[in-house]
Scaffold this motif. Sequence first.
Motif, PDB file in Angstrom:
ATOM      1  N   ASP A 170       8.435   8.166  -3.742  1.00 39.63           N
ATOM      2  CA  ASP A 170       7.405   9.169  -3.534  1.00 39.63           C
ATOM      3  C   ASP A 170       7.028   9.316  -2.064  1.00 39.63           C
ATOM      4  OD1 ASP A 170       7.419   9.563  -6.223  1.00 39.63           O
ATOM      5  OD2 ASP A 170       5.561   8.478  -6.619  1.00 39.63           O
ATOM      6  N   CYS A 171       6.767  10.560  -1.688  1.00 37.51           N
ATOM      7  CA  CYS A 171       6.490  10.916  -0.299  1.00 37.51           C
ATOM      8  C   CYS A 171       5.346  11.927  -0.302  1.00 37.51           C
ATOM      9  CB  CYS A 171       7.755  11.512   0.329  1.00 37.51           C
ATOM     10  SG  CYS A 171       7.577  11.988   2.051  1.00 37.51           S
ATOM     11  N   TYR A 172       4.169  11.492   0.121  1.00 40.29           N
ATOM     12  CA  TYR A 172       2.980  12.324   0.003  1.00 40.29           C
ATOM     13  C   TYR A 172       2.323  12.550   1.367  1.00 40.29           C
ATOM     14  CZ  TYR A 172       3.238  11.208  -5.009  1.00 40.29           C
ATOM     15  OH  TYR A 172       3.652  11.057  -6.314  1.00 40.29           O
ATOM     16  N   ALA A 173       1.649  13.687   1.466  1.00 41.78           N
ATOM     17  CA  ALA A 173       0.777  14.002   2.603  1.00 41.78           C
ATOM     18  C   ALA A 173       1.445  13.696   3.949  1.00 41.78           C
ATOM     19  CB  ALA A 173      -0.549  13.254   2.437  1.00 41.78           C
ATOM     20  N   VAL A 202       0.847  -1.207   0.000  1.00 44.94           N
ATOM     21  CA  VAL A 202       0.000   0.000   0.000  1.00 44.94           C
ATOM     22  C   VAL A 202       0.878   1.251   0.000  1.00 44.94           C
ATOM     23  CG1 VAL A 202      -2.037  -1.048   1.037  1.00 44.94           C
ATOM     24  CG2 VAL A 202      -0.234  -0.141   2.525  1.00 44.94           C
ATOM     25  N   ARG A 203       2.066   1.127  -0.610  1.00 43.10           N
ATOM     26  CA  ARG A 203       3.010   2.242  -0.745  1.00 43.10           C
ATOM     27  C   ARG A 203       3.354   2.850   0.619  1.00 43.10           C
ATOM     28  NH1 ARG A 203       3.770   4.423  -5.664  1.00 43.10           N
ATOM     29  NH2 ARG A 203       3.666   6.595  -4.947  1.00 43.10           N
ATOM     30  N   ASN A 204       3.415   1.986   1.633  1.00 37.69           N
ATOM     31  CA  ASN A 204       3.759   2.372   2.997  1.00 37.69           C
ATOM     32  C   ASN A 204       2.833   3.438   3.577  1.00 37.69           C
ATOM     33  OD1 ASN A 204       6.059   0.606   3.384  1.00 37.69           O
ATOM     34  ND2 ASN A 204       7.091   1.884   1.859  1.00 37.69           N
ATOM     35  N   ALA A 205       1.605   3.463   3.090  1.00 38.22           N
ATOM     36  CA  ALA A 205       0.603   4.328   3.726  1.00 38.22           C
ATOM     37  C   ALA A 205       0.417   3.856   5.161  1.00 38.22           C
ATOM     38  CB  ALA A 205      -0.710   4.253   2.959  1.00 38.22           C
ATOM     39  N   ALA A 232       8.541   0.544  -3.570  1.00 43.44           N
ATOM     40  CA  ALA A 232       8.802   1.600  -4.542  1.00 43.44           C
ATOM     41  C   ALA A 232       8.631   3.000  -3.959  1.00 43.44           C
ATOM     42  CB  ALA A 232       7.873   1.431  -5.746  1.00 43.44           C
ATOM     43  N   ALA A 233       7.701   3.170  -3.027  1.00 45.34           N
ATOM     44  CA  ALA A 233       7.404   4.488  -2.453  1.00 45.34           C
ATOM     45  C   ALA A 233       7.965   4.593  -1.040  1.00 45.34           C
ATOM     46  CB  ALA A 233       5.905   4.735  -2.426  1.00 45.34           C
ATOM     47  N   PHE A 234       8.255   5.816  -0.622  1.00 45.24           N
ATOM     48  CA  PHE A 234       8.634   6.023   0.776  1.00 45.24           C
ATOM     49  C   PHE A 234       7.391   5.972   1.656  1.00 45.24           C
ATOM     50  CE2 PHE A 234       9.242   8.716   4.498  1.00 45.24           C
ATOM     51  CZ  PHE A 234      10.367   8.130   5.055  1.00 45.24           C
ATOM     52  N   CYS A 235       6.425   6.838   1.386  1.00 47.77           N
ATOM     53  CA  CYS A 235       5.175   6.822   2.157  1.00 47.77           C
ATOM     54  C   CYS A 235       4.115   7.620   1.413  1.00 47.77           C
ATOM     55  CB  CYS A 235       5.386   7.404   3.556  1.00 47.77           C
ATOM     56  SG  CYS A 235       3.879   7.436   4.566  1.00 47.77           S
ATOM     57  N   ALA A 236       2.975   6.985   1.180  1.00 50.42           N
ATOM     58  CA  ALA A 236       1.885   7.626   0.437  1.00 50.42           C
ATOM     59  C   ALA A 236       0.932   8.397   1.345  1.00 50.42           C
ATOM     60  CB  ALA A 236       1.114   6.573  -0.347  1.00 50.42           C
ATOM     61  N   GLY A 237       1.276   8.537   2.631  1.00 54.11           N
ATOM     62  CA  GLY A 237       0.392   9.255   3.551  1.00 54.11           C
ATOM     63  C   GLY A 237      -0.521   8.307   4.282  1.00 54.11           C
TER      64      GLY A 237
END
Length: 261
Positions: free
Chosen positions: A109-112, A24-27, A59-64
Amino acid sequence: MAYETLEVTIAGTLATVTLNRPDVRNAFNEKTINELTLAFDELGRNELVRAVLLAANGAAFCAGGDLNWMKAMAGYTHAENNADAMQLAQMLRTIYLCPKPVVARVHGDCYAGGMGLVAACDVVVVADVANFCLSEVKLGLIPATISPYVIKAMGEQASRRYFLTAERFGAAEAYRIGFAHEVVPADGLDAKVAEIVKALLGNSPNAVKEAKTLVRDVAAQPVTDALLADTALRIAHIRASEQGREGVASFLEKRKPGWLN
């Protein structure tokens, strides 16, 4: 302790906390928030640990925030929502106030809320392929609980833009506005992180802890007589400390200080 959403390892004096929900993209959800709080509290009190690295798998750092978690919150009462938000706020503060220096390794990617995690860290190293976004307003929300740390990291003017537009921006822009300390090619990320960690671990553990507190306490303070007295007292205390005396003596005697032996 065993973690469900994190991997926590200690190698020598370096602890690594790795977000481990790549599917879950590290959410993060309530479990992740609780585990991050516990991990950083425990590592902050561990006398063997002198620095902490925050990283992520996948693939992502954290999607929030996890969408299922956020969907469930929509049915919460006001009191339940407030309690849930306070858990996130407490987690961010635990990272921010961790007595050990915390380095963020942002590979994707690093969001929210992920930007809140990074902003609570002391040193931020970013791969040039990473993207950032404060996307809350797109969902009818605001980046409230992360705002104390994100605004400190990127400044008021940049926050005015990105809080309101929810534009995605890249690593170069993150560096320009001060959110990232270093931007490097993805294949050089680990080498740069290792370089910074080596620098941290070579310094007096007590001085690093006190220097971290110093920045937090002095930032944005007016230069008053009280501030002058406070800073003078701090240097007087640390000069007389065991590591302060050892550091000066080892320099004069041209030898390694005791904390490196």
